[in-house]
Design a protein around this motif. Sequence first.
Motif, short mmCIF file in Angstrom:
data_model
loop_
_atom_site.label_atom_id
_atom_site.label_comp_id
_atom_site.label_asym_id
_atom_site.label_seq_id
_atom_site.Cartn_x
_atom_site.Cartn_y
_atom_site.Cartn_z
N ASP A 4 4.18 22.17 4.97
CA ASP A 4 4.88 21.02 4.41
C ASP A 4 4.76 19.77 5.29
O ASP A 4 5.32 18.72 4.96
CB ASP A 4 6.36 21.36 4.20
CG ASP A 4 7.06 21.76 5.48
OD1 ASP A 4 6.37 22.16 6.44
OD2 ASP A 4 8.31 21.68 5.52
N LEU A 5 4.02 19.86 6.39
CA LEU A 5 3.84 18.69 7.23
C LEU A 5 2.80 17.76 6.64
O LEU A 5 1.91 18.17 5.89
CB LEU A 5 3.38 19.12 8.64
CG LEU A 5 4.41 19.87 9.49
CD1 LEU A 5 3.78 20.25 10.81
CD2 LEU A 5 5.65 19.01 9.73
N PRO A 6 2.85 16.46 6.97
CA PRO A 6 1.80 15.53 6.53
C PRO A 6 0.45 15.94 7.12
O PRO A 6 0.38 16.79 8.02
CB PRO A 6 2.27 14.18 7.10
CG PRO A 6 3.72 14.36 7.39
CD PRO A 6 3.91 15.80 7.74
N ASP A 7 -0.60 15.31 6.64
CA ASP A 7 -1.94 15.57 7.17
C ASP A 7 -2.10 14.83 8.50
O ASP A 7 -2.30 13.63 8.53
CB ASP A 7 -3.01 15.12 6.18
CG ASP A 7 -4.42 15.36 6.70
OD1 ASP A 7 -4.56 16.02 7.76
OD2 ASP A 7 -5.38 14.89 6.07
N PHE A 8 -1.98 15.59 9.59
CA PHE A 8 -2.08 15.03 10.92
C PHE A 8 -3.45 15.26 11.55
O PHE A 8 -3.64 15.00 12.73
CB PHE A 8 -1.02 15.65 11.83
CG PHE A 8 0.39 15.19 11.57
CD1 PHE A 8 0.67 13.89 11.20
CD2 PHE A 8 1.45 16.08 11.71
CE1 PHE A 8 1.97 13.47 10.98
CE2 PHE A 8 2.76 15.67 11.50
CZ PHE A 8 3.02 14.36 11.13
N SER A 9 -4.41 15.74 10.78
CA SER A 9 -5.68 16.19 11.35
C SER A 9 -6.49 15.05 11.99
O SER A 9 -7.33 15.31 12.85
CB SER A 9 -6.53 16.89 10.29
OG SER A 9 -6.86 16.00 9.23
N GLN A 10 -6.26 13.81 11.56
CA GLN A 10 -6.98 12.68 12.13
C GLN A 10 -6.14 11.91 13.14
O GLN A 10 -6.49 10.79 13.51
CB GLN A 10 -7.46 11.75 11.02
CG GLN A 10 -8.48 12.38 10.10
CD GLN A 10 -9.68 12.91 10.89
OE1 GLN A 10 -10.33 12.16 11.62
NE2 GLN A 10 -9.97 14.19 10.75
N GLY A 11 -5.05 12.53 13.56
CA GLY A 11 -4.25 11.92 14.61
C GLY A 11 -2.79 11.74 14.23
O GLY A 11 -2.44 11.69 13.05
N VAL A 12 -1.96 11.66 15.26
CA VAL A 12 -0.51 11.54 15.10
C VAL A 12 -0.01 10.39 15.96
O VAL A 12 -0.46 10.21 17.10
CB VAL A 12 0.19 12.84 15.53
CG1 VAL A 12 1.71 12.68 15.50
CG2 VAL A 12 -0.23 14.00 14.64
N ALA A 13 0.92 9.61 15.42
CA ALA A 13 1.55 8.54 16.18
C ALA A 13 3.06 8.74 16.20
O ALA A 13 3.65 9.27 15.25
CB ALA A 13 1.22 7.18 15.58
#
Length: 311
Positions: A4-13
């Motif tokens: 249920d998490l957002p798509d963080f595969s290209q980075g997280v801020a």
Amino acid sequence: MTSDLPDFSQGVAFVEGRYVPAREAKLSILDWGFTRSDVTYDVAHVRDGGFFRLDDHLDRFERSLAACRLSPPHDRGAIAGILDRCVGLSGLRDAYVAMVCTRGRPRVFGSRRPADCDNLFTAYAIPWIDVIPPDVQARGAHLYVASVPRVAPASIDPTVKNYHWGDLTRGLFEAHDAGADTAVLLDSEGFVTEGPGFNVFIVRNGEVLTPDRGALEGITRRSVLDLCALTGVPARIAPLRHEDLLQADEMFCTTTAGGVMPVARVDSHIMSNDAPGPVSLRLKQLYWQKHAEGWHRTEVNYAAAGTMPAV
């Protein structure tokens, strides 16, 4: 990582207390970090799931904060935890990880007093970046000594990481116009300083030398000096001029975002038969070997990040 998490595969801020996909992170156009470049930052890297010299980066960030009279709303331990969670949520095994503190927006509209601003801390982890692309490193980078001088240390302290890149950007334009890969800048007295995002080294008569002024005291720079000491290679910090670059047997650049990056040409001077030199290659290989051995390593806690809510 839970589904249920957002798509963080290209980075997280991390922005204003929330973890968001890096591409969705936003900063107010009224923040003095944007309008005045009133900001400091630091960048660490993660290699194969572990931070490299994280404590050293946090130490330097703290020194920069003090120099800029910035006070983020998080202490050192909390900042380390935020960086770890950014990487953990992203799942990235190799990452570029930044910590940033801006002056923020003034509480009193129109104020020109820095004390009227609430300082803002942000952080992000994105996929690995090489300041000099790997294929260019493999053939040896081509550097151009720019005509624009590096901004004077009396005005902008180069040992405090900052976004005052006007001189560096002008140098890059000159380098690219000349067909080179990147630039190195001299100061107003003709001494070598640094390039856009990297320190420089030369090798001459078996000795490794790096400039003594006008440059960030890089963590990778320190690592190379440490590796030289460990392996018995003579190395020192010394004043260097343009002519020293043109008399070098080898040259290489160092940065968190790329490590040890060999140079084959500087201006019209061709080194090591137009290829990376043996000392440069040996230091590059040893730098990454020491990573693999766990030198100055801090493990990323991926498991904990995957079990925690994103906001």
